[in-house]
Design a protein around this motif. Structure first.
Motif, PDB file in Angstrom:
ATOM      1  N   ASN A 107       3.359  -4.464   2.080  1.00 50.31           N
ATOM      2  CA  ASN A 107       4.225  -5.142   1.124  1.00 50.31           C
ATOM      3  C   ASN A 107       5.626  -5.200   1.721  1.00 50.31           C
ATOM      4  O   ASN A 107       6.271  -4.170   1.904  1.00 50.31           O
ATOM      5  CB  ASN A 107       4.240  -4.370  -0.199  1.00 50.31           C
ATOM      6  N   PRO A 108       6.126  -6.394   2.044  1.00 46.90           N
ATOM      7  CA  PRO A 108       7.440  -6.521   2.694  1.00 46.90           C
ATOM      8  C   PRO A 108       8.572  -5.875   1.901  1.00 46.90           C
ATOM      9  O   PRO A 108       9.478  -5.282   2.484  1.00 46.90           O
ATOM     10  CB  PRO A 108       7.633  -8.037   2.817  1.00 46.90           C
ATOM     11  N   GLU A 109       8.518  -5.975   0.595  1.00 45.02           N
ATOM     12  CA  GLU A 109       9.589  -5.412  -0.220  1.00 45.02           C
ATOM     13  C   GLU A 109       9.622  -3.889  -0.096  1.00 45.02           C
ATOM     14  O   GLU A 109      10.685  -3.273   0.031  1.00 45.02           O
ATOM     15  CB  GLU A 109       9.405  -5.822  -1.685  1.00 45.02           C
ATOM     16  N   ILE A 126      11.888   1.253   2.360  1.00 43.18           N
ATOM     17  CA  ILE A 126      11.746   2.566   3.000  1.00 43.18           C
ATOM     18  C   ILE A 126      12.220   2.586   4.449  1.00 43.18           C
ATOM     19  O   ILE A 126      12.382   3.661   5.039  1.00 43.18           O
ATOM     20  CB  ILE A 126      10.285   3.068   2.947  1.00 43.18           C
ATOM     21  N   LYS A 127      12.468   1.410   5.045  1.00 45.95           N
ATOM     22  CA  LYS A 127      12.838   1.336   6.456  1.00 45.95           C
ATOM     23  C   LYS A 127      14.035   2.216   6.815  1.00 45.95           C
ATOM     24  O   LYS A 127      13.972   2.988   7.779  1.00 45.95           O
ATOM     25  CB  LYS A 127      13.110  -0.117   6.860  1.00 45.95           C
TER      26      LYS A 127
END
Length: 253
Positions: A41-43, A48-49
């Motif tokens: 999930n990109p969002e 979390i990145k």
């Protein structure tokens, strides 16, 4: 008024009659495999990145330097990496134990199987500590009578394995009988209480070390072995442990 009361009574009776009770009769589930094939999930990834990158930086920051590569298979009865770990537990835990109790740790015993990775030559990081000790085992100090310590000595002699020890010197004869056993340079006194540092897994009988269970008192230092290693790395700067004479055997000529 009587009509109103009669109406309310009839309404309540009808509602009560219509009430249904439900109960679970069957639960069904299915197994969902977690693998690389699952879409991300990109969002969530973007959220979390920064946290992941911060953790990675902390894990890979250099704490010390290792002069060589150390493995738990390097020696028969004691190894450089095992000696380092036991000495680290003593050096980092004893000041805490002294401050809390006014007593000193007499010796340390860990387990050979608890060393889960080598330490490679080069930079040593927090990640190194997580690799060597991935478990959440914490330091405990068991108050042991001299006869219990003798059981500990018998275990090491019969096991013939390089379990990490510190402040204990053990010499075996060629037939693996005990030639000499001393704690901090002194023979073991069966009437004395010794304070033995180990980890909670072993204290609770792991690796068949049931002798560690104290009949008197146990002290939980709330200090994970992994954190001991990290703090020790920061303290020493350069890691250069050696195989020494703390646990040896007299060979026949």
């Amino acid at each position: 008024m009587k009509k109103q009361l009669l109406f309310l009574a009839l309404t309540f009776a009808i509602l009560s009659a219509c009430k249904q009770e439900y109960s679970t009769t069957k639960i069904e589930g299915k197994r969902i495999s977690i693998s690389d094939s699952l879409a991300t999930n990109p969002e969530i990834e973007n959220f979390i990145k920064p946290y992941r990158e911060s953790v990675e930086r902390d894990l890979d920051s250099t704490l010390a330097y290792s002069v060589d590569t150390f493995s738990k298979s390097d020696g028969d009865l004691n190894t450089a990496i095992g000696n380092f770990m036991a000495d680290a537990v003593y050096d980092m835990s004893n000041p805490i134990f002294e401050k809390r109790t006014g007593k000193s740790i007499d010796m340390v015993l860990l387990n050979h199987g608890g060393i889960r990775s080598i330490i490679s030559k080069g930079n040593v990081t927090s990640r190194t500590a997580y690799q060597v000790m991935p478990f959440d085992n914490a330091v405990v100090v068991s108050a042991m009578k001299g006869n219990q310590v003798n059981d500990l000595i018998d275990y090491l002699a019969s096991g013939k394995r390089a379990h990490p020890i510190s402040k204990l010197k053990l010499i075996l004869n060629a037939d693996y009988s005990i030639s000499e056993a001393k704690i901090k340079g002194e023979p073991i006194d069966i009437n004395k209480t010794y304070y033995v540092a180990t980890n909670d897994y072993l204290y609770n009988g792991g690796d068949r070390m049931s002798f560690l269970k104290s009949k008197d008192t146990v002290y939980n230092l709330d200090y994970k072995i992994r954190n001991v290693l990290i703090d020790y790395f920061k303290k020493i700067d350069t890691l250069k442990p050696v195989i020494d004479d703390r646990f040896t055997q007299i060979k026949d000529n």
